[in-house]
Design a protein around this motif. Structure first.
Motif, mmCIF file in Angstrom:
data_model
loop_
_atom_site.group_PDB
_atom_site.id
_atom_site.type_symbol
_atom_site.label_atom_id
_atom_site.label_comp_id
_atom_site.label_asym_id
_atom_site.label_seq_id
_atom_site.Cartn_x
_atom_site.Cartn_y
_atom_site.Cartn_z
ATOM 1 N N PHE A 77 -22.485 0.278 72.810
ATOM 2 C CA PHE A 77 -23.794 0.107 72.192
ATOM 3 C C PHE A 77 -24.931 0.415 73.150
ATOM 4 C CE2 PHE A 77 -21.073 -2.314 69.327
ATOM 5 C CZ PHE A 77 -21.377 -1.638 68.153
ATOM 6 N N GLY A 78 -24.665 0.334 74.445
ATOM 7 C CA GLY A 78 -25.657 0.818 75.394
ATOM 8 C C GLY A 78 -25.935 2.298 75.182
ATOM 9 N N LEU A 79 -24.877 3.094 75.057
ATOM 10 C CA LEU A 79 -25.031 4.530 74.800
ATOM 11 C C LEU A 79 -25.686 4.792 73.456
ATOM 12 C CD1 LEU A 79 -21.725 6.273 76.021
ATOM 13 C CD2 LEU A 79 -24.077 6.854 76.671
ATOM 14 N N ILE A 80 -25.241 4.064 72.440
ATOM 15 C CA ILE A 80 -25.761 4.304 71.094
ATOM 16 C C ILE A 80 -27.251 4.011 71.011
ATOM 17 C CG2 ILE A 80 -25.706 3.464 68.714
ATOM 18 C CD1 ILE A 80 -22.656 3.143 69.052
ATOM 19 N N TYR A 81 -27.664 2.835 71.475
ATOM 20 C CA TYR A 81 -29.072 2.462 71.310
ATOM 21 C C TYR A 81 -29.984 3.217 72.275
ATOM 22 C CZ TYR A 81 -27.740 -1.062 67.962
ATOM 23 O OH TYR A 81 -27.257 -1.694 66.840
ATOM 24 N N THR A 144 -17.283 -13.446 57.880
ATOM 25 C CA THR A 144 -16.084 -12.620 58.047
ATOM 26 C C THR A 144 -16.453 -11.318 58.735
ATOM 27 O OG1 THR A 144 -15.143 -13.538 56.025
ATOM 28 C CG2 THR A 144 -14.180 -11.495 56.855
ATOM 29 N N PRO A 145 -15.855 -10.995 59.871
ATOM 30 C CA PRO A 145 -16.161 -9.717 60.537
ATOM 31 C C PRO A 145 -15.768 -8.529 59.657
ATOM 32 C CG PRO A 145 -14.934 -11.204 61.984
ATOM 33 C CD PRO A 145 -14.887 -11.804 60.614
ATOM 34 N N ILE A 146 -16.528 -7.455 59.750
ATOM 35 C CA ILE A 146 -16.240 -6.235 59.001
ATOM 36 C C ILE A 146 -15.357 -5.347 59.869
ATOM 37 C CG2 ILE A 146 -17.212 -4.244 57.827
ATOM 38 C CD1 ILE A 146 -17.873 -6.917 56.517
ATOM 39 N N THR A 147 -14.136 -5.103 59.411
ATOM 40 C CA THR A 147 -13.183 -4.306 60.196
ATOM 41 C C THR A 147 -12.618 -3.128 59.415
ATOM 42 O OG1 THR A 147 -11.345 -5.735 59.495
ATOM 43 C CG2 THR A 147 -12.484 -6.308 61.556
ATOM 44 N N LYS A 148 -12.971 -3.014 58.120
ATOM 45 C CA LYS A 148 -12.386 -1.969 57.291
ATOM 46 C C LYS A 148 -13.355 -0.834 56.961
ATOM 47 C CE LYS A 148 -9.090 -5.087 55.012
ATOM 48 N NZ LYS A 148 -8.547 -5.555 53.707
ATOM 49 N N ASP A 149 -14.509 -0.803 57.625
ATOM 50 C CA ASP A 149 -15.440 0.318 57.416
ATOM 51 C C ASP A 149 -15.008 1.455 58.349
ATOM 52 O OD1 ASP A 149 -16.135 -1.236 59.633
ATOM 53 O OD2 ASP A 149 -18.203 -0.521 59.614
ATOM 54 N N LEU A 150 -13.945 2.137 57.959
ATOM 55 C CA LEU A 150 -13.218 2.979 58.908
ATOM 56 C C LEU A 150 -13.480 4.478 58.738
ATOM 57 C CD1 LEU A 150 -9.931 0.884 58.908
ATOM 58 C CD2 LEU A 150 -11.556 1.134 60.793
ATOM 59 N N PHE A 151 -13.169 5.024 57.589
ATOM 60 C CA PHE A 151 -13.274 6.485 57.462
ATOM 61 C C PHE A 151 -14.591 6.859 56.792
ATOM 62 C CE2 PHE A 151 -12.579 10.643 55.588
ATOM 63 C CZ PHE A 151 -12.004 11.318 56.648
ATOM 64 N N PHE A 152 -15.441 7.463 57.570
ATOM 65 C CA PHE A 152 -15.286 8.011 58.914
ATOM 66 C C PHE A 152 -16.096 7.171 59.890
ATOM 67 C CE2 PHE A 152 -18.470 10.022 56.348
ATOM 68 C CZ PHE A 152 -19.613 9.966 57.114
ATOM 69 N N SER A 153 -16.017 7.463 61.189
ATOM 70 C CA SER A 153 -16.712 6.668 62.193
ATOM 71 C C SER A 153 -18.222 6.882 62.121
ATOM 72 C CB SER A 153 -16.211 7.042 63.594
ATOM 73 O OG SER A 153 -17.038 6.469 64.587
ATOM 74 N N GLY A 154 -18.936 5.840 61.682
ATOM 75 C CA GLY A 154 -20.386 5.942 61.596
ATOM 76 C C GLY A 154 -21.051 6.051 62.956
ATOM 77 N N HIS A 155 -20.492 5.386 63.960
ATOM 78 C CA HIS A 155 -21.072 5.462 65.306
ATOM 79 C C HIS A 155 -20.995 6.885 65.846
ATOM 80 C CE1 HIS A 155 -19.736 1.112 65.146
ATOM 81 N NE2 HIS A 155 -21.031 1.024 65.362
ATOM 82 N N THR A 156 -19.827 7.501 65.737
ATOM 83 C CA THR A 156 -19.657 8.860 66.246
ATOM 84 C C THR A 156 -20.511 9.843 65.461
ATOM 85 O OG1 THR A 156 -17.364 8.264 66.753
ATOM 86 C CG2 THR A 156 -17.937 10.595 66.868
ATOM 87 N N ALA A 157 -20.535 9.685 64.134
ATOM 88 C CA ALA A 157 -21.311 10.598 63.297
ATOM 89 C C ALA A 157 -22.804 10.494 63.603
ATOM 90 C CB ALA A 157 -21.050 10.293 61.827
ATOM 91 N N THR A 158 -23.301 9.280 63.828
ATOM 92 C CA THR A 158 -24.725 9.099 64.118
ATOM 93 C C THR A 158 -25.109 9.784 65.420
ATOM 94 O OG1 THR A 158 -24.800 6.997 62.919
ATOM 95 C CG2 THR A 158 -26.525 7.388 64.554
ATOM 96 N N LEU A 159 -24.278 9.646 66.444
ATOM 97 C CA LEU A 159 -24.576 10.307 67.717
ATOM 98 C C LEU A 159 -24.565 11.821 67.571
ATOM 99 C CD1 LEU A 159 -25.081 9.057 70.615
ATOM 100 C CD2 LEU A 159 -24.331 7.468 68.862
ATOM 101 N N PHE A 160 -23.622 12.348 66.802
ATOM 102 C CA PHE A 160 -23.582 13.798 66.600
ATOM 103 C C PHE A 160 -24.799 14.255 65.803
ATOM 104 C CE2 PHE A 160 -22.111 17.805 64.714
ATOM 105 C CZ PHE A 160 -21.652 18.446 65.850
ATOM 106 N N LEU A 161 -25.219 13.458 64.829
ATOM 107 C CA LEU A 161 -26.418 13.790 64.069
ATOM 108 C C LEU A 161 -27.646 13.827 64.975
ATOM 109 C CD1 LEU A 161 -27.371 14.311 61.136
ATOM 110 C CD2 LEU A 161 -27.841 11.875 60.973
ATOM 111 N N LEU A 162 -27.719 12.916 65.916
ATOM 112 C CA LEU A 162 -28.832 12.928 66.869
ATOM 113 C C LEU A 162 -28.841 14.219 67.683
ATOM 114 C CD1 LEU A 162 -28.779 9.264 68.285
ATOM 115 C CD2 LEU A 162 -30.240 10.200 66.477
#
Length: 222
Positions: A77-81, A144-162
């Motif tokens: 999250f350091g990299l992301i933010y 309840t933690p969210i663990t099933k928001d899987l396909f596709f990786s939103g973190h990776t996609a957001t960085l690529f969009l940036l």
């Protein structure tokens, strides 16, 4: 002289805020995009609660099976933010690019809403929870933690969009490196399957391309 002859057709990097805001089509597209972003923020917790409660299936993933799990939430999250903050500072001075990127982000989440519905998955084996100081507090907000928001990786996609949103070559290369790093980190954390990470850039690229056509069509229709 008609306004459309005095203001360049979007998108153009050189368009400044006074000229952009004087254009009714730009104002409408920007305000609609911001309104939809607020709707998205209100919708996400309820949708993710549904996704979390739904049964899914486990995918075979040889890479994750061979990769020991470690908690790398801090660097992730350091990299992301840091990437989001730097890119937002760049885009805020370039209204045409900001509008394009805003709609690309909305389309990216539309794609992700669809793929999460169509591809129900159980978390990978050995998953360690990612601790996001912003999302955990303001978006998920449930016990309840969210663990099933899987396909596709939103973190990776957001960085690529940036990386697609900026124009300087060096900056784009830095953001591409950050994309690769975040993709690797979420695999180390076992919060995503390898397939989730590999698919993310394709959805980000499709979102950015579609957003460009959408924004151009809206403003040229005025």
């Amino acid at each position: 002289m008609p306004l459309s002859r005095r203001v360049p057709v979007l998108p153009t990097d050189s368009l400044l805020w006074p000229a952009a805001w004087a254009w009714p089509a730009f104002r409408r597209a920007l305000l609609l995009g911001l309104a939809l972003l607020l709707v998205l923020a209100a919708f996400v917790p309820h949708y993710f609660a549904y996704i979390q409660a739904r049964p899914g299936f486990v995918l075979p993933d040889p890479l994750l099976a061979a990769l020991p799990a470690h908690d790398v939430s801090g660097p992730t999250f350091g990299l992301i933010y840091l990437s989001i903050g730097a890119t937002l500072g760049y885009l805020l001075r370039r209204p045409a690019l900001l509008l394009h990127s805003l709609w690309a982000y909305l389309l990216l989440h539309a794609f992700r809403t669809l793929t999460l519905y169509l591809v129900p998955l159980e978390p990978p084996a050995g998953l360690l929870l990612l601790h996001d100081p912003f999302v955990d507090r303001f978006l998920y907000g449930g016990p309840t933690p969210i663990t099933k928001d899987l396909f596709f990786s939103g973190h990776t996609a957001t960085l690529f969009l940036l990386s697609l949103s900026v124009r300087p070559r060096l900056w784009r290369q830095v953001l591409l490196a950050a994309t690769v790093a975040v993709g690797m980190l979420v695999l180390v954390q076992h919060t995503h399957y390898t397939y989730d990470v590999l698919a993310a850039p394709f959805f980000a690229a499709a979102s950015y391309w579609l957003a460009g056509r959408l924004v151009r069509g809206v403003v040229q229709a005025q």
